[in-house]
Enzyme design. Structure first.
Site, mmCIF file in Angstrom:
data_model
loop_
_atom_site.group_PDB
_atom_site.id
_atom_site.type_symbol
_atom_site.label_atom_id
_atom_site.label_comp_id
_atom_site.label_asym_id
_atom_site.label_seq_id
_atom_site.Cartn_x
_atom_site.Cartn_y
_atom_site.Cartn_z
ATOM 1 C CD GLU A 88 -2.954 -1.254 2.227
ATOM 2 O OE1 GLU A 88 -2.872 -0.409 3.153
ATOM 3 O OE2 GLU A 88 -3.850 -2.105 2.177
ATOM 4 C CD GLU A 94 -3.965 -5.992 3.504
ATOM 5 O OE1 GLU A 94 -2.711 -5.960 3.495
ATOM 6 O OE2 GLU A 94 -4.663 -5.120 4.053
#
Length: 793
Positions: free
Chosen positions: A408, A495
């Site tokens: 991220e 994820e």
């Protein structure tokens, strides 16, 4: 010859900062004894106003010092003396006899410090300053201190370099009856004269039978280091797989003038790992769907310290659940975790960074007006060094199938993001041509201006999707649009949402909502992933509840099918029902202990891999339901395959509305119309017996003992709503590390010998300090007692 000695015992620790602590003769009255690995954040109560905030689990941070007295009879008995720190969080400085010998910033990578110039005969003092004062500085709980193992190594001047041995499968041939290995060995000449050297490699199978030999000559000038490569063949190789994790041992010897001067033994697995745009993930050429979980490095009661025994218990539970993959989120893991993944057969995504140049706010995600610290402070000067260390240290683990350069990362949408990503990916390719590279992107298809740049996505070997169904119509279509636009793109779920909640809580309260819909959000994505070959698989957030990412008054997040104590939540059975097709699964939730609620309708959830389930309340039929995943159609005629089971739901669980009355819930599972298993949940009486059972009956000195506690009623039935206070007393050569119930709102210090049970269970963790018998005695507030013995060999 090389000697590697664990030096975890007999350290001193002080929380506080004084430059005088670096001196060899420093006053040590403020220090207390500790055994490494040690996380000082666990030693103190959590505080609502702690600078670490909810992101760091409200834990104590600061600056601390460690000291160790090391007796060396003769420093000249070895040419090189070094200390290997597997992990220090964070920003550490190492002093030897008062002289600064080394330092390391990033808190998750291993590093060496050369002791050779500073050692003297007799008493030597190693002092380590650890600065974790700049907060908040990581996501999520980091711990503080020397939280991983420490080793002293001594060896000859001509020796294998740091993490210098790399073995890969160069090829496994058509009938899989022959494998070629490629073994690279970095040899360093730290002497003052040129040497004619050589490297010998011997491969032994699991039964210690020699199966391969190879060697190569090498010439090194003073101070020079060089890689040498061999390509031996192994006949009839026993391949490493997630179902059969077979390991060989590689013995490597460095020879100078006919004498072996260095020797290293390394566990290896022979396998190939490939990602394909059409077939997903291929292990040894065979399509395997990754059924993975993300895990943080913390272990509940032991904080950032990940003991082998604690991780083994956790991973064995995940394996039984059907999980075959682990993502090390979001930083390089402890070596012991990868050793266990090799042993147990997990497919690992090894991840380097949670941020690059752009720092994230650790309590609110991404940006805010407040300063946030962390690995971004070290990225410019040390990113290549830290990434290379991870790649070399973890190279030989067959469990590692892919490298991740980030999670991220805010740069995924910045103008220089693709350039940085390419730089990092190129480093991975330079070090390892056998594995692909990914980056976990959470903003693919997001709104502008945070949307991941297409250039960023497309340069990755394997594009990693965090929350593939997060944005707009992708909640229904997931990967469809990108697969159509980029048919040659390899895709993996890096994820996505897991299923967790608070274990045994059935009143629908709390951040994680009701048990009745805990799995609903993730079920459509698994249907998609299971039925589309091009998606390599998924790593779900998370496999185990973890410290940090929370709000007061809680110290952690309840995601995952296991709680911090390693106890199964109801959702553990959900994953087992869809992932483990080798075992029968039939599980009922909730527990049937509701007081003063007769006639109140309850949602009864059944997790199963049976085709149909009948549910009974006190022997009266409630109903019959079924599902299948992936759905299958006719195979021969247009009616073939239909009618075998009544598929009444598109969910991956069954649900019944039942008016509560005390007694018995019974589920009967059917396949092909035949009853194959039955499960019963009963209303129990009050706790009448306290039970205790050790995970391992025998442990080693400094090993970890884990004792599970629970209560039963007068009929021997587990009591799921017992929340009584339990006190622990340890007799024998051991210390109490702490108690953990899995309740994130229990804010007492981990080492407190008194703690409430939570939903009927409690875990006691001890450490052996010497040989002999340990007896753990437990007493509940109502007078019930239990004992458990562990032998230390």
């Amino acid at each position: 010859m090389r000697e590697k000695i664990c030096i975890n015992p007999d350290w001193l620790f002080c929380l506080g900062d004084d430059p005088a602590y670096a001196a060899a003769d420093a006053c040590e009255k403020d220090f207390r004894p500790v055994i490494l690995p040690h996380d000082w954040s666990c030693d103190y109560p959590v505080e609502e106003n702690a600078p670490t905030g909810g992101g760091g689990g409200f834990a104590r941070a600061g600056i601390g010092w460690y000291r160790k007295h090391l007796n060396v009879a003769d420093p000249k008995e070895a040419d090189v003396w070094e200390i290997l720190f597997e992990g220090v969080y964070m920003d550490s400085s190492v002093y030897v006899n008062g002289v600064k010998a080394g330092s390391h910033g990033y808190g998750y990578t291993s590093f060496y410090v050369d002791l050779t110039p500073y050692l003297r005969a007799g008493d030597n003092v190693i002092a380590v300053r650890v600065d974790n004062s700049l907060q908040p500085n990581s996501r999520w709980y980091t711990g503080s201190g020397i939280y991983r193992d420490v080793y002293m190594e001594k060896h000859a001047a001509v020796a294998v370099g740091h993490f210098g041995l790399r073995c890969a499968a160069n090829g496994i041939y058509e009938k899989q009856d022959e494998a070629t290995l490629q073994i690279s060995c970095l040899v360093k000449n730290a002497s003052e004269k040129p040497v004619h050297s050589g490297v010998l490699h011997k491969v032994y199978d699991h039964e210690n039978k020699l199966v391969s030999t190879s060697g190569i000559a090498l010439f090194l000038d003073p101070g020079e280091e060089s890689d040498c490569v061999t390509r031996p063949t192994v006949e009839k190789p026993h391949l490493w797989t997630d179902d059969d994790p077979y390991l060989y041992t590689l013995e490597t010897q460095v020879v100078v003038d006919g004498t072996v001067v260095d020797e290293i033994r390394t566990r290896i697995g022979i396998r190939t790992a490939a990602f394909d745009a059409k077939k997903g993930f291929l292990l040894n050429g065979v399509q395997v769907k990754i059924k993975g979980m993300c895990v943080h490095h913390d272990c509940g009661v032991t904080g950032a310290v990940g003991y082998e025994e604690v991780w083994r218990r956790r991973l064995e539970l995940l394996k039984d659940m059907g999980c075959n993959g682990i993502r090390c989120a979001h930083n390089p893991p402890a070596p012991v975790l990868l050793d266990l993944c090799d042993d147990l057969g997990f497919l690992v995504m090894d991840e380097a960074f949670d941020e690059w140049f752009l720092a994230k706010n650790k309590n609110h995600n991404y940006y805010s007006e407040q300063f946030a610290y962390g690995s971004s402070m070290f990225f410019k000067d040390h990113a290549k060094e830290d990434l290379t260390t991870m790649l070399r240290r973890d190279f030989n683990h067959p469990s590692v199938i892919i490298w991740s350069i980030g999670n991220e990362i805010p740069e995924q949408s910045s103008i220089d993001g693709p350039k940085i990503a390419k730089w990092l990916q190129d480093i991975c390719h330079e070090e390892d041509q056998s594995r692909k590279v990914t980056c976990a992107c959470d903003n693919i298809a997001a709104v502008e201006p945070i949307r991941t740049l297409r250039e960023f996505e497309n340069l990755l070997d394997v594009t990693g999707y965090n929350y593939a169904g997060r944005w707009r119509e992708r909640a229904e279509t997931f990967y469809d649009e990108d697969h159509e636009e980029f048919p040659d793109r390899c895709m993996i779920g890096t994820e996505n949402g897991s299923a967790g909640g608070a274990r045994g809580v059935y009143d629908g309260t709390g951040r994680w909502g009701s048990y009745a819909y805990a799995t609903v959000h993730g079920e459509p994505l698994w249907r998609y992933t299971a039925s589309h070959d091009f998606v390599a698989g998924d790593y779900l957030w998370t496999g185990i509840a973890y410290l940090g990412e929370t709000r007061w008054p809680s110290k952690g997040a309840g995601g995952g099918p296991l709680d911090t104590a390693g106890f199964k939540k109801d959702t553990w059975w959900y994953f087992r029902s869809i992932w483990n097709n080798k075992a029968d699964t039939l599980h009922i939730a909730p527990a049937w202990n509701f007081k003063n609620q007769n006639g109140v309708y309850k949602q009864v959830v059944v997790y199963t891999n049976c085709e149909e389930v009948e549910l009974y309340i006190n022997d009266r039929l409630v109903g019959k339901k079924g599902f299948s995943c992936p759905r299958y159609g006719c195979t021969k005629s247009w009616l073939d395959g239909w009618g075998k089971a009544v598929r009444t739901t598109n969910d991956l669980h069954l649900e019944f509305d039942v008016a509560f009355e005390p007694g018995t819930l019974k589920a009967v599972g059917y396949r092909n119309g035949e009853a194959v298993m039955t499960r019963i949940v009963e209303t129990t009486g009050e706790a009448a017996v306290l039970k205790a059972s050790a995970y391992q009956k025998e442990i080693r000195t400094y090993g970890i003992g884990q004792i599970e506690l629970w209560t039963e009623d007068g009929k021997g039935r587990f009591v799921p709503d017992c929340n009584e206070v339990v006190s622990a007393e340890i007799e024998g050569p051991a210390r109490l590390i702490g108690l953990d119930s899995g309740d994130m709102t229990d804010l007492s210090v981990w080492s407190d010998p008194v703690r409430k049970m939570f939903s009927g269970r409690l875990l006691c963790v001890i450490q052996a300090l010497g040989k002999g018998e340990i007896t753990a005695k437990f007493r509940m507030a109502n007078g019930l007692t239990a004992e458990c013995s562990i032998l230390v060999k």
